[in-house]
Write a protein that holds these residues in place. Sequence first.
Motif, short mmCIF file in Angstrom:
data_model
loop_
_atom_site.label_atom_id
_atom_site.label_comp_id
_atom_site.label_asym_id
_atom_site.label_seq_id
_atom_site.Cartn_x
_atom_site.Cartn_y
_atom_site.Cartn_z
N TYR A 31 0.88 -1.26 0.10
CA TYR A 31 -0.02 0.20 0.08
C TYR A 31 0.85 1.28 0.03
O TYR A 31 0.66 2.03 -0.78
CB TYR A 31 -0.98 0.01 1.25
CG TYR A 31 -1.83 1.30 1.21
CD1 TYR A 31 -2.77 1.52 0.43
CD2 TYR A 31 -1.51 2.22 2.51
CE1 TYR A 31 -3.42 2.60 0.29
CE2 TYR A 31 -2.45 3.33 2.51
CZ TYR A 31 -3.24 3.60 1.37
OH TYR A 31 -4.04 4.67 1.42
N SER A 78 2.26 1.65 -3.52
CA SER A 78 1.27 2.36 -4.60
C SER A 78 0.98 3.65 -4.15
O SER A 78 0.67 4.69 -5.10
CB SER A 78 0.15 1.25 -4.52
OG SER A 78 -0.40 1.24 -3.35
N LEU A 79 1.06 4.01 -2.82
CA LEU A 79 0.59 5.55 -2.71
C LEU A 79 1.84 6.39 -2.87
O LEU A 79 1.52 7.41 -3.47
CB LEU A 79 0.53 5.47 -1.01
CG LEU A 79 -0.33 6.49 -0.17
CD1 LEU A 79 -1.59 6.44 -0.70
CD2 LEU A 79 -0.12 6.20 1.39
N LEU A 80 2.81 5.95 -2.58
CA LEU A 80 3.93 6.79 -3.29
C LEU A 80 4.16 6.84 -4.59
O LEU A 80 4.35 7.95 -5.22
CB LEU A 80 5.42 6.16 -2.80
CG LEU A 80 5.76 6.55 -1.30
CD1 LEU A 80 7.05 5.30 -0.91
CD2 LEU A 80 5.96 7.87 -0.97
N SER A 120 1.46 6.98 -6.62
CA SER A 120 0.18 7.77 -7.26
C SER A 120 0.47 9.27 -7.01
O SER A 120 -0.03 9.83 -7.60
CB SER A 120 -0.68 7.37 -6.29
OG SER A 120 -1.31 6.12 -6.43
N ILE A 121 1.61 9.49 -6.31
CA ILE A 121 1.86 11.00 -6.09
C ILE A 121 2.20 11.50 -7.52
O ILE A 121 3.38 11.21 -7.97
CB ILE A 121 3.01 11.53 -5.02
CG1 ILE A 121 2.83 10.39 -3.67
CG2 ILE A 121 2.86 12.84 -4.77
CD1 ILE A 121 3.97 10.70 -3.04
#
Lengths: 322, 298, 333
Positions: free
Chosen positions: A252, A255-257, A259-260
């Motif tokens: 997670y 994917s968070l990183l 997405s930026i």
Amino acid sequence: MGNNVLIDIKDVKKHFPLSKSWFEEKQYVKAVDGISFSINQGETFGLVGESGCGKSTTGRLINGLIKSDTGEVIFNGKDLASLSEKQWKAYRKKMQMIFQDPYASLSPRMKVKDILMEPLTIHFPRMSKQEKIETVKNLLDKCGISEFHLNKYPHEFSGGQRQRISIARALILQPELIIADEAVSALDVSIQSQILNLMKNLQKEFNLTYLFISHDLSVVEHISDRVGVMYLGNLIEVASKQSIFKDPKHPYTKSLLASIPQPDPSVKRERISLKGEIPSPSNPPTGCKFHTRCPLAMDVCKEKVPIMQKLNENQQVACHLY
Amino acid sequence: MMSKLQIETSTMEIPKVKSENRFLNFWRQFRKKKPALFSLYFVFLLLLTMVIGPHIVPYDPAEPNYNRLLEFPTLDHLFGTDEYGRDILSRIIVGARITLSVSVSAVLLGTVVGTVLGLVSGFFGKWVDKAIMRICDVLFAFPDLILAIGIVAILGPGVRNVIIAVAFFNIPSFARIVRGATLEVKEMLFVESARSVGASTTRIVWKHIFPETIPVIIVYFTMNVGTAILSAASLSFLGLGADPSSSDWGAMLSMSRDYIGSSFHLVFFPGLVIFLTVLAFNLLGDGLRDVLDPKTND
Amino acid sequence: MGSLLQVNNLKTGFHTEDGMQTVITGIDFEVNHGEIVGLVGESGSGKSVTSLSIMQLLHDTPGEIIDGEIIYKGEDLLKLSEKKMRQYRGNELSMIFQEPMTSLNPVMKIGKQIIETISLHLNMSGQKAKQHAVSMLESVGIPRAKDIMNEYPHQLSGGMRQRVMIAMQISCNPSLLIADEPTTALDVTIQAQILDLLKDIQEKTNMGILMITHDLGVVAEICDRVIVMYAGRIVEQATVKEIFNNPKHPYTKGLIDSIPKIGAGLDELYSIPGAVPSPKNMPKGCKFAPRCEHVMDICNLEEPALAMENGRSSRCWLTQEQSQQEGVVGHGQ
């Protein structure tokens, strides 16, 4: 930075009841579902996650605005839940909050000086008015607001100035811990950088500890020493800033990183786009709550809740891959 | 398609006109509401009459003149004379004091009690809220006037008891309005931020929530004064209020109803001032609401 | 094909207590077919007002277009009747907003709302319109599209609502899509999905997109060309690469430097001092002069023009002086 633990959160839970009709089974929104972490004196702990992950609730639980169902919040070695109302008031001084929306967090019908003097009136009833005004002036000046503005109302200020006023109010009781809940999210970039710099400078000057809650990973990376990532009421990774941004472990976090959007057109985002949406916190998936969206989900993830384990000195992760 | 492309103005960059002075800002907007502005002038005139009335009357309002009974309006007596030959204009001027002070003090009393109940009810919620609101519902269930008649019947007639009766049925409407405003304000971030600096409940309610409800209270206060004048007049008309021989407007109406067929002016002029006064207070309230409390308007 | 939308000398003002206040002071730009143009600025820069001016959706606001032309496919939109403009909206030009909940009707089923738009503009009948609606929902990546047709907006998450909004707005194959902060209210992972979706749609349909945002990350991600606005003016305009690699205007540079960048390891961020001037207290010369670190005498006296140079433009005395020395000045206005 000393390694004295200032605040220790142990398995804190908060479930909000959903009002349902008599006939249905009572449901709960599991806003915070058992999280543990600690913040050291003088450091900035960044708490990130998407909307509904419980990061704001966590801030309010620590501050006592919301009472937790179970778990302990230990501040300077004292369990806050065990305190009486009177003792609690003394501790309240030591942790203050800065809220997201500077337009809504200041009482619209109070003058700036009254807003800032209020905490002093509450906690130091014997302080003279002159003394209070001096303290206010002094602090406003440090936060970049001129004393000419003392008699103005909040609506006469811009968003950035209001946030400076909010910061001054949070600092006026000389707290040790500041909980900043999305404190710069509502501001324009050029103002955001001013406020971030101000917060960093004040931290050095007053030896403050920050719990910096934000959805914006770039801001968190800039200001934090350690970072915790939340998903659906659980912490899924806690690590030093260097570890988490250079070498994220949890899928997670990764994917968070990814997405930026990067403010650099030459960097092409590696698209680990997550499938689907965040599940509802009233009915979270079984096992690892992330398994419904995880590109690396295994069978075990659906059944067993992963526990937080220490990978090394700087990094903890709750994932069956490790 | 158009209907779906509604724009939220809050997301837009409309230049805000900021004024250093809240009152000036208010006045600038209020000035544009012509009916309300005229009503305000009228209300000022009434207040002035209340103060200096007895000094400017052309005749002694209590002095009978058996030579000029039931005279129609003439240059001598602009509004004519009543069944005792008293000058109606003078009686109306003097009556302003008693009529207005009864209704204003009644509403004031109702506002104070209602506001406190509303704040308590809205802020504490749960059973406190339920209890207060159910009592208000019961009060609401009675028609205003019947309730007032009942109260006066129990307490006995007289100005003081009319004030209490009228105040009584103002309580639930204020309690509800203030409760509504409190519920809204209570959820605002500044209330939470006050709590986070350690403010006590009393302080939060009094210093942070109450000031936000003042505009609504002002609006409803103004509007209810209009209604209260009517109610007080009705009670007087029924003989439950002011001394029938006094120059209270309602009492005047009551006393002259026997002459409605022959001497219409006896009823007409007191009726007209009541009508104009009630209208003025309502229009003023409307205008204040537009400026102070735009939300309830749309 | 040339430009799809050309905005010439657009001036928009707001009626205020003190009379008309100009908030957009004569801006010129164009959007070409198949191009994503970013309109960037902070609050108060006039970027949203620009988009509403193009759509002529200012009636609900105190705003009014004072002057200028908005040429869409060779036709001046400002000269069209409201009836004609209504046919254009949603059909030729579409708009998506920051918070889709306010632009969707809360008491109408999603399917019905899309079908309404389709039957209004595409002349499709019941069953056919319904099929088209379902296929539009599927094309924006909505799972269970058929079921969603019978749901109400509040039953969906923010990201889903924004997808529905996009499906609705592209259902009539518009040539120009104006997206006003379409991802600002969304979480990063959802934002990434929506940005990918917009890019895909744009590549498939060759529509032009005017992307209004305050987020330079979004701009870098998705846009081809960037227009930077400050205090109701365009201060710089260039391709996305040029803007980020070599910003000419100190404001653009300041904005880019103000964003915290992951891995930069800076102790202090660059920050532009002060705040955006209010329309009432506009500085006389360059509107950015009071906040600019390169301010010169001339900046406080006279406002520089938007000067074109090698296909990009900037409104700054600094670059204009340099180019004057080199003798290659060209005026954009």
